[in-house]
Scaffold this motif. Structure first.
Motif, PDB file in Angstrom:
ATOM      1  N   ARG A   1     -35.200 -77.362 -31.425  1.00 21.85           N
ATOM      2  CA  ARG A   1     -35.106 -78.510 -32.322  1.00 21.85           C
ATOM      3  C   ARG A   1     -36.482 -78.867 -32.877  1.00 21.85           C
ATOM      4  N   THR A   2     -37.499 -78.709 -32.062  1.00 19.66           N
ATOM      5  CA  THR A   2     -38.857 -78.985 -32.514  1.00 19.66           C
ATOM      6  C   THR A   2     -39.281 -78.006 -33.600  1.00 19.66           C
ATOM      7  N   VAL A   3     -38.968 -76.721 -33.416  1.00 13.24           N
ATOM      8  CA  VAL A   3     -39.243 -75.746 -34.474  1.00 13.24           C
ATOM      9  C   VAL A   3     -38.523 -76.144 -35.752  1.00 13.24           C
ATOM     10  N   HIS A   4     -37.275 -76.547 -35.617  1.00 13.64           N
ATOM     11  CA  HIS A   4     -36.468 -77.025 -36.748  1.00 13.64           C
ATOM     12  C   HIS A   4     -37.194 -78.160 -37.475  1.00 13.64           C
ATOM     13  N   HIS A   5     -37.647 -79.159 -36.731  1.00 12.09           N
ATOM     14  CA  HIS A   5     -38.306 -80.310 -37.353  1.00 12.09           C
ATOM     15  C   HIS A   5     -39.656 -79.943 -37.966  1.00 12.09           C
ATOM     16  N   VAL A   6     -40.387 -79.053 -37.320  1.00  9.58           N
ATOM     17  CA  VAL A   6     -41.685 -78.636 -37.876  1.00  9.58           C
ATOM     18  C   VAL A   6     -41.475 -77.876 -39.183  1.00  9.58           C
ATOM     19  N   LEU A   7     -40.484 -76.993 -39.223  1.00 11.19           N
ATOM     20  CA  LEU A   7     -40.187 -76.292 -40.474  1.00 11.19           C
ATOM     21  C   LEU A   7     -39.804 -77.282 -41.567  1.00 11.19           C
ATOM     22  N   LEU A   8     -39.096 -78.340 -41.183  1.00  7.39           N
ATOM     23  CA  LEU A   8     -38.646 -79.333 -42.157  1.00  7.39           C
ATOM     24  C   LEU A   8     -39.821 -80.106 -42.746  1.00  7.39           C
ATOM     25  N   VAL A   9     -40.706 -80.632 -41.876  1.00  2.51           N
ATOM     26  CA  VAL A   9     -41.742 -81.562 -42.348  1.00  2.51           C
ATOM     27  C   VAL A   9     -43.045 -80.894 -42.747  1.00  2.51           C
ATOM     28  N   ALA A  10     -43.316 -79.698 -42.206  1.00  2.00           N
ATOM     29  CA  ALA A  10     -44.615 -79.071 -42.452  1.00  2.00           C
ATOM     30  C   ALA A  10     -44.527 -77.789 -43.258  1.00  2.00           C
ATOM     31  N   VAL A  11     -43.320 -77.327 -43.567  1.00  2.00           N
ATOM     32  CA  VAL A  11     -43.160 -76.125 -44.401  1.00  2.00           C
ATOM     33  C   VAL A  11     -42.300 -76.445 -45.622  1.00  2.00           C
ATOM     34  N   SER A  12     -41.072 -76.878 -45.400  1.00  2.33           N
ATOM     35  CA  SER A  12     -40.199 -77.175 -46.539  1.00  2.33           C
ATOM     36  C   SER A  12     -40.728 -78.341 -47.363  1.00  2.33           C
ATOM     37  N   ALA A  13     -41.187 -79.405 -46.698  1.00  5.07           N
ATOM     38  CA  ALA A  13     -41.646 -80.599 -47.430  1.00  5.07           C
ATOM     39  C   ALA A  13     -42.813 -80.312 -48.368  1.00  5.07           C
ATOM     40  N   PRO A  14     -43.892 -79.626 -47.935  1.00  9.63           N
ATOM     41  CA  PRO A  14     -44.963 -79.341 -48.898  1.00  9.63           C
ATOM     42  C   PRO A  14     -44.529 -78.407 -50.022  1.00  9.63           C
ATOM     43  N   LEU A  15     -43.630 -77.472 -49.731  1.00  2.25           N
ATOM     44  CA  LEU A  15     -43.125 -76.609 -50.799  1.00  2.25           C
ATOM     45  C   LEU A  15     -42.405 -77.440 -51.863  1.00  2.25           C
ATOM     46  N   ILE A  16     -41.587 -78.390 -51.418  1.00  2.64           N
ATOM     47  CA  ILE A  16     -40.890 -79.272 -52.360  1.00  2.64           C
ATOM     48  C   ILE A  16     -41.896 -80.118 -53.125  1.00  2.64           C
ATOM     49  N   ALA A  17     -42.891 -80.648 -52.419  1.00  3.86           N
ATOM     50  CA  ALA A  17     -43.876 -81.524 -53.064  1.00  3.86           C
ATOM     51  C   ALA A  17     -44.621 -80.815 -54.177  1.00  3.86           C
ATOM     52  N   TRP A  18     -44.927 -79.532 -53.978  1.00  6.49           N
ATOM     53  CA  TRP A  18     -45.658 -78.794 -55.019  1.00  6.49           C
ATOM     54  C   TRP A  18     -44.726 -78.220 -56.083  1.00  6.49           C
ATOM     55  N   ALA A  19     -43.417 -78.205 -55.810  1.00  5.30           N
ATOM     56  CA  ALA A  19     -42.459 -77.752 -56.819  1.00  5.30           C
ATOM     57  C   ALA A  19     -42.064 -78.866 -57.771  1.00  5.30           C
ATOM     58  N   LEU A  20     -42.210 -80.121 -57.330  1.00  2.00           N
ATOM     59  CA  LEU A  20     -41.831 -81.264 -58.160  1.00  2.00           C
ATOM     60  C   LEU A  20     -42.923 -81.601 -59.168  1.00  2.00           C
ATOM     61  N   PRO A  21     -42.563 -82.276 -60.252  1.00  2.00           N
ATOM     62  CA  PRO A  21     -43.601 -82.731 -61.187  1.00  2.00           C
ATOM     63  C   PRO A  21     -44.587 -83.653 -60.497  1.00  2.00           C
ATOM     64  N   ARG A  22     -45.816 -83.616 -60.932  1.00  2.00           N
ATOM     65  CA  ARG A  22     -46.850 -84.458 -60.337  1.00  2.00           C
ATOM     66  C   ARG A  22     -46.738 -85.860 -60.936  1.00  2.00           C
ATOM     67  N   GLY A  23     -46.165 -86.781 -60.164  1.00  4.74           N
ATOM     68  CA  GLY A  23     -45.970 -88.148 -60.651  1.00  4.74           C
ATOM     69  C   GLY A  23     -46.651 -89.156 -59.753  1.00  4.74           C
ATOM     70  N   ARG A  24     -46.468 -90.430 -60.068  1.00  3.02           N
ATOM     71  CA  ARG A  24     -47.044 -91.501 -59.253  1.00  3.02           C
ATOM     72  C   ARG A  24     -46.259 -91.617 -57.953  1.00  3.02           C
ATOM     73  N   VAL A  25     -46.976 -91.695 -56.842  1.00  9.36           N
ATOM     74  CA  VAL A  25     -46.309 -91.733 -55.545  1.00  9.36           C
ATOM     75  C   VAL A  25     -46.738 -92.920 -54.689  1.00  9.36           C
ATOM     76  N   GLY A  26     -47.589 -93.793 -55.222  1.00 12.59           N
ATOM     77  CA  GLY A  26     -48.024 -94.947 -54.453  1.00 12.59           C
ATOM     78  C   GLY A  26     -49.161 -94.612 -53.505  1.00 12.59           C
ATOM     79  N   SER A  27     -49.308 -95.446 -52.493  1.00 12.37           N
ATOM     80  CA  SER A  27     -50.437 -95.353 -51.575  1.00 12.37           C
ATOM     81  C   SER A  27     -50.286 -94.185 -50.611  1.00 12.37           C
ATOM     82  N   LEU A  28     -51.308 -93.334 -50.553  1.00 10.29           N
ATOM     83  CA  LEU A  28     -51.303 -92.239 -49.591  1.00 10.29           C
ATOM     84  C   LEU A  28     -51.397 -92.781 -48.164  1.00 10.29           C
ATOM     85  N   ALA A  29     -52.142 -93.849 -47.971  1.00 12.50           N
ATOM     86  CA  ALA A  29     -52.256 -94.435 -46.633  1.00 12.50           C
ATOM     87  C   ALA A  29     -50.893 -94.885 -46.119  1.00 12.50           C
ATOM     88  N   VAL A  30     -50.115 -95.534 -46.995  1.00 10.17           N
ATOM     89  CA  VAL A  30     -48.780 -95.979 -46.594  1.00 10.17           C
ATOM     90  C   VAL A  30     -47.879 -94.785 -46.317  1.00 10.17           C
TER      91      VAL A  30
END
Length: 249
Positions: A80-109
């Motif tokens: 399950r941990t491998v599952h979650h790591v793939l979700l948040v640290a592999v799939s998520a950045p791939l999606i973030a760089w595939a989406l248009p670069r828009g306003r996302v608010g505070s990075l700290a938040v």
């Protein structure tokens, strides 16, 4: 936490043993339709690098939710941990760089929210609830992925110093949770109390393996990203962009 009397009914089905898990593909028609719709949107609305990144993200999601890893995560918290790591640290950045670069608010938040969401779903009570109810299971998955995509989109838009700081904070948050799970002297995830023996592990050993995954390779993803940003910030490419006439030493 005691599992006495609780019947666990995880979305991915009962935990398989070593002789059956490779045959346990999840062919949920709703899930397959959602993945197909996602692929269609990627093909129709993106091109070039964004299309490749979007398709790669969907491939990772398919591995997480369709492949036998889904069933294995019902048996082993480490899976399950491998599952979650793939979700948040592999799939998520791939999606973030595939989406248009828009306003996302505070990075700290965004950094605080994604860490809080990850820690919250790994609280034993919340984790057990998610493995007992499909609605809560998908709330867990969507919130983990959504908060992480927000975080990575913030990293993408931020200045190099801010991005490095956020990535290092995310690394620390992941590593601290991993260390806590590794050094806790008793198992705390009731859904896996009776599912690890077939794999030659006690529930505590399974939990410690999961902690080590978070503590080392998972945290290392954020460290590697921070070093990559730092290298681009202070490296020769950055200097040449700042001074077109500059030449490497």
């Amino acid at each position: 936490m005691s599992g006495g009397g609780q019947i666990w009914a995880p979305y991915c089905g009962p935990g398989p043993g070593p002789g059956e898990w490779l045959a346990r593909w999840n062919l949920d028609p709703v899930l397959l339709a959602a993945l197909a719709l996602g692929l269609g949107l990627v093909l129709l609305r993106t091109s070039g690098r964004e299309r490749v990144l979007g398709a790669a993200a969907l491939l990772v999601l398919t591995i997480i939710f369709v492949s036998p890893l889904c069933a294995l995560s019902s048996s082993l918290f480490a899976a399950r941990t491998v599952h979650h790591v793939l979700l948040v640290a592999v799939s998520a950045p791939l999606i973030a760089w595939a989406l248009p670069r828009g306003r996302v608010g505070s990075l700290a938040v965004a950094t605080a929210v994604q860490a809080a969401v990850f820690w919250a779903w790994h609280a034993p009570t919340a984790y057990g609830a998610a493995l007992s109810n499909d609605g809560l299971y998908w709330l867990m998955q969507v919130s983990l992925l959504g908060s992480s995509v927000w975080f990575w989109m913030g990293v993408r838009r931020a200045s190099a110093p801010a991005a490095v700081a956020a990535l290092l904070l995310a690394m620390v948050a992941m590593g601290l949770l991993g260390a806590l799970l590794t050094f806790t002297g008793q198992p705390v995830y009731a859904p896996h109390f009776l599912t690890t023996a077939a794999w030659g592990l006690s529930p505590l050993e399974d939990q410690q393996a999961a902690g080590l995954i978070m503590w080392a390779p998972a945290a290392a993803v954020y460290l590697a990203a921070a070093l990559l940003v730092l290298g681009r910030w202070i490296g020769p490419d950055a200097r040449s962009e700042a001074d077109p006439d500059a030449s490497p030493a």
